[in-house]
Design a protein around this motif. Structure first.
Motif, short mmCIF file in Angstrom:
data_model
loop_
_atom_site.label_atom_id
_atom_site.label_comp_id
_atom_site.label_asym_id
_atom_site.label_seq_id
_atom_site.Cartn_x
_atom_site.Cartn_y
_atom_site.Cartn_z
N ALA A 5 -81.76 -6.90 59.95
CA ALA A 5 -81.56 -5.86 59.21
C ALA A 5 -80.44 -6.00 58.09
O ALA A 5 -80.52 -5.70 56.91
N LEU A 6 -79.18 -6.47 58.54
CA LEU A 6 -78.21 -6.82 57.71
C LEU A 6 -78.51 -7.79 56.66
O LEU A 6 -78.20 -7.48 55.24
N TYR A 7 -79.26 -8.70 56.79
CA TYR A 7 -79.78 -9.75 55.67
C TYR A 7 -80.72 -8.84 54.73
O TYR A 7 -80.73 -9.17 53.64
N ARG A 8 -81.42 -8.10 55.35
CA ARG A 8 -82.46 -7.40 54.36
C ARG A 8 -81.69 -6.41 53.37
O ARG A 8 -82.11 -6.07 52.47
N HIS A 9 -80.52 -5.63 54.17
CA HIS A 9 -79.69 -4.71 53.38
C HIS A 9 -78.96 -5.51 52.29
O HIS A 9 -79.07 -4.96 51.04
#
Length: 242
Positions: free
Chosen positions: A28-32
């Motif tokens: 989710a952080l990568y996608r953020h």
């Protein structure tokens, strides 16, 4: 103490099984930050423990390998002595000396992870875990990944056995990874993005009073968690965040 929020802002998928909360938060952080990466790929390329879970430092190492910068604020006194953060101390040397002096398999695994983290340019911090620190880390709008005590966060029963059955007598506290997404000063609540779809709060996005969040993070030391992982894109990622 808690209230649900609509699923807006930081998007997080449901973790595929009970041991993949950490990689799901990292995904989710990568996608953020604008990266299009497959969740299965993240899961498959992160070091896992024998029981299937992972450690905060392995998540940070994965991000370092993708060109991110990484800071870990640690409260895990099972791994770090507070005096190691006073003055100029060779943390790698201290970790190696501790491993040699203690016969602890999990400590050895964690030590290897932290030595890799330091060698790759990761930074370790030891600072009082306060409302001010959490506000500061969330001020720029980027989530913070944390390992904490799910037992305390959820006020749930401790768990026992291979099926993680609720058991208030034989049970043990359970660790978990979530993302801290924002802070509301008017309500003193922290936004949580939780990879566990079926959690006691009834949603993957909810808000919790900051004092409970602080307690949950500190009590994560019972399960080798108790860390805040702060990731920021490196030069190759700059400008890609939405």
């Amino acid at each position: 103490m808690t209230r649900s929020v609509e699923d807006e802002g930081t998007r997080i998928e449901a973790q595929p099984d009970t041991t993949t909360c950490g990689p799901t938060c990292l995904h989710a952080l990568y996608r953020h930050f604008g990266e299009d990466v497959d969740l299965d790929e993240v899961i498959d390329t992160i070091r896992r423990l024998d029981h299937g879970g992972t450690l905060d430092v392995f998540l940070a190492n994965h991000a370092l390998g993708r060109g991110y910068s990484a800071e870990i604020y640690t409260y895990n006194l099972g791994v770090f002595d507070p005096t190691w953060f006073e003055g100029k101390v060779d943390l790698a040397a201290k970790l190696e000396a501790q491993e040699a002096a203690k016969d602890d398999d999990k400590l050895s695994i964690a030590t290897a992870g932290y030595l890799e983290f330091l060698a790759a340019g990761g930074r370790l911090r030891f600072a009082d875990l306060t409302r001010t620190l959490i506000r500061r880390l969330l001020r720029d709008g980027h989530p913070v990944l944390t390992g904490l005590s799910a037992t305390y966060l959820y006020r749930s029963m401790r768990e026992w056995g291979p099926d993680d059955a609720d058991d208030d007598i034989r049970g043990l506290p359970v660790g978990h990874f979530v993302l801290l997404t924002d802070y509301d000063r008017s309500t003193l609540e922290v936004g949580i993005a939780d990879p566990m779809a079926e959690n006691p709060h009834g949603a993957q996005r909810y808000r919790v009073h900051i004092d409970r969040v602080i307690g949950a993070i500190l009590l994560g030391s019972l399960t080798y968690d108790a860390n805040l992982v702060v990731l920021r894109p490196g030069h190759e990622h700059e400008g890609r965040a939405p």
